[in-house]
Design a protein around this motif. Sequence first.
Motif, short mmCIF file in Angstrom:
data_model
loop_
_atom_site.label_atom_id
_atom_site.label_comp_id
_atom_site.label_asym_id
_atom_site.label_seq_id
_atom_site.Cartn_x
_atom_site.Cartn_y
_atom_site.Cartn_z
N THR A 5 7.44 -1.53 3.68
CA THR A 5 7.60 -0.46 4.66
C THR A 5 7.72 0.86 3.91
O THR A 5 8.12 0.89 2.75
N GLY A 6 7.38 1.95 4.58
CA GLY A 6 7.51 3.26 3.94
C GLY A 6 6.44 3.53 2.91
O GLY A 6 6.70 4.22 1.91
N GLY A 7 5.22 3.04 3.13
CA GLY A 7 4.16 3.22 2.16
C GLY A 7 3.72 4.66 1.98
O GLY A 7 3.11 5.00 0.96
N SER A 8 4.01 5.52 2.95
CA SER A 8 3.59 6.92 2.85
C SER A 8 4.62 7.76 2.11
O SER A 8 4.35 8.93 1.81
N GLY A 9 5.78 7.21 1.81
CA GLY A 9 6.82 7.95 1.10
C GLY A 9 6.57 7.96 -0.39
O GLY A 9 5.65 7.30 -0.91
N LEU A 10 7.40 8.71 -1.12
CA LEU A 10 7.20 8.84 -2.56
C LEU A 10 7.30 7.50 -3.27
O LEU A 10 6.42 7.14 -4.07
N ILE A 11 8.35 6.73 -2.99
CA ILE A 11 8.51 5.44 -3.66
C ILE A 11 7.43 4.46 -3.23
O ILE A 11 6.78 3.81 -4.06
N GLY A 12 7.21 4.36 -1.93
CA GLY A 12 6.21 3.42 -1.44
C GLY A 12 4.82 3.70 -1.95
O GLY A 12 4.04 2.77 -2.22
N SER A 13 4.46 4.98 -2.10
CA SER A 13 3.11 5.33 -2.54
C SER A 13 2.85 4.95 -3.99
O SER A 13 1.69 4.82 -4.41
N PHE A 14 3.91 4.76 -4.78
CA PHE A 14 3.75 4.28 -6.15
C PHE A 14 4.00 2.78 -6.25
O PHE A 14 3.46 2.11 -7.13
N LEU A 15 4.81 2.24 -5.34
CA LEU A 15 5.09 0.81 -5.35
C LEU A 15 3.86 -0.01 -4.99
O LEU A 15 3.56 -1.02 -5.65
N ILE A 16 3.14 0.40 -3.95
CA ILE A 16 1.99 -0.39 -3.49
C ILE A 16 0.93 -0.55 -4.59
O ILE A 16 0.48 -1.68 -4.86
N PRO A 17 0.49 0.53 -5.26
CA PRO A 17 -0.48 0.33 -6.35
C PRO A 17 0.05 -0.54 -7.48
O PRO A 17 -0.71 -1.30 -8.10
N ALA A 18 1.36 -0.44 -7.76
CA ALA A 18 1.95 -1.26 -8.82
C ALA A 18 1.90 -2.74 -8.45
O ALA A 18 1.62 -3.60 -9.29
N LEU A 19 2.16 -3.06 -7.19
CA LEU A 19 2.07 -4.45 -6.74
C LEU A 19 0.65 -4.97 -6.83
O LEU A 19 0.40 -6.09 -7.27
N LEU A 20 -0.31 -4.15 -6.39
CA LEU A 20 -1.71 -4.55 -6.46
C LEU A 20 -2.16 -4.76 -7.90
O LEU A 20 -2.90 -5.69 -8.20
N ALA A 21 -1.67 -3.89 -8.79
CA ALA A 21 -2.05 -4.01 -10.20
C ALA A 21 -1.55 -5.30 -10.82
O ALA A 21 -2.15 -5.83 -11.76
N GLN A 22 -0.45 -5.86 -10.27
CA GLN A 22 0.07 -7.13 -10.76
C GLN A 22 -0.61 -8.32 -10.10
O GLN A 22 -0.26 -9.47 -10.39
N GLY A 23 -1.54 -8.04 -9.21
CA GLY A 23 -2.29 -9.13 -8.58
C GLY A 23 -1.69 -9.67 -7.31
O GLY A 23 -2.14 -10.72 -6.81
N HIS A 24 -0.72 -8.99 -6.75
CA HIS A 24 -0.08 -9.48 -5.52
C HIS A 24 -0.89 -9.07 -4.29
O HIS A 24 -1.54 -8.03 -4.27
N LYS A 25 -0.82 -9.90 -3.26
CA LYS A 25 -1.36 -9.53 -1.96
C LYS A 25 -0.32 -8.69 -1.25
O LYS A 25 0.87 -9.04 -1.21
N VAL A 26 -0.76 -7.57 -0.67
CA VAL A 26 0.17 -6.61 -0.07
C VAL A 26 -0.18 -6.37 1.39
O VAL A 26 -1.34 -6.10 1.73
N ARG A 27 0.81 -6.47 2.22
CA ARG A 27 0.72 -6.09 3.63
C ARG A 27 1.70 -4.93 3.83
O ARG A 27 2.84 -5.00 3.37
#
Length: 339
Positions: A5-27
């Motif tokens: 949750t909060g993907g448009s915020g400062l933390i979320g906007s950096f967290l989502i790419p980091a998760l994807l870079a580790q190979g995780h599926k993200v919703r």
Amino acid sequence: MIFVTGGSGLIGSFLIPALLAQGHKVRALYRQHIPSVSNAEAVEWVEGDVLDALAIRRALEGVTHVFHCAGLVSYAPQDEAALQQINVEGTANIVDACLDRPGIRLCHVSSVAALGGGAAAAEQHPGTTQLLTEDAKWDLGAAHAAYAASKYLGELEVWRGVAEGLQAVMVNPSVVLGPADWERSSTRLFRYAYNQHAFYTPGNINFVDVRDVVAAMLRLTLETSIAGERFILSAGAVPLHDFLTQAAACFGRKAPRIAVPDWAAEVIWRAEYARSVLTGARPLITKDTARAGRKPVVYQSQKVQQATGLAFRPLSETIQWCCQGLQPNSLGSGVVVVY
């Protein structure tokens, strides 16, 4: 599958790419528009709101981990009800949905504001620097900003979930620094430095690089089994004037040089309150933000460093990175206050 949750915020906007870079599926949850984040096309976006309990429950189908980054940061009196709804009721909905699906692991983004202390304690012990850890106790008899109270009550919802068997960790960042929208979050501090304003408020700023926040969240949530614990994320504290001076120098601009005395800040917030009442406009400075810069507080982060082995970036490195990533357009003005 990891839900954010909060993907448009400062933390979320950096967290989502980091998760994807580790190979995780993200919703990820979004409200009106899909956030502009790196590799957004690789994310399974779900339209909804943290206040919609049924939508949250549906979104957690097949999910193993939840990063709850959504939240409202505001010190405007008009937002007290919204703070209660989003930061407390929204968190309660996330916790309840997680409890409905045993085995889910939750990382809740709180704030150092939830630790208490700060301005309330400063009034009782003026001139004394507080060194706060995760063991800090919330003073129920003290006056707290509505934002701080909402983050504290949001944490209580997570503690309730832990008591009912939820595997959860909480992180308490200080002022999170990163390149983002000039008009939002802590990035306004960089905008203020770029604008070459002459005034600044005395006091310290506790800071942490958003990349370090994300690294700690990933390590605590995905690589450890720690549960029922909270962790301060803060790289240190520096005088606000030093921060603005470094940021201004990085932009090649002039640093602020005139400290706003306490009496002037008290006059300004009262005038802003009267203006907001008469016009309905949002105050540029509130009582809480005017007084926040006086907090002689340093947040201690040894606990997370011992648990994860991670080290925090120095302020100079973070400022250089932020300045390089920021584009100076549509810059605003005003007096900077730290909160």
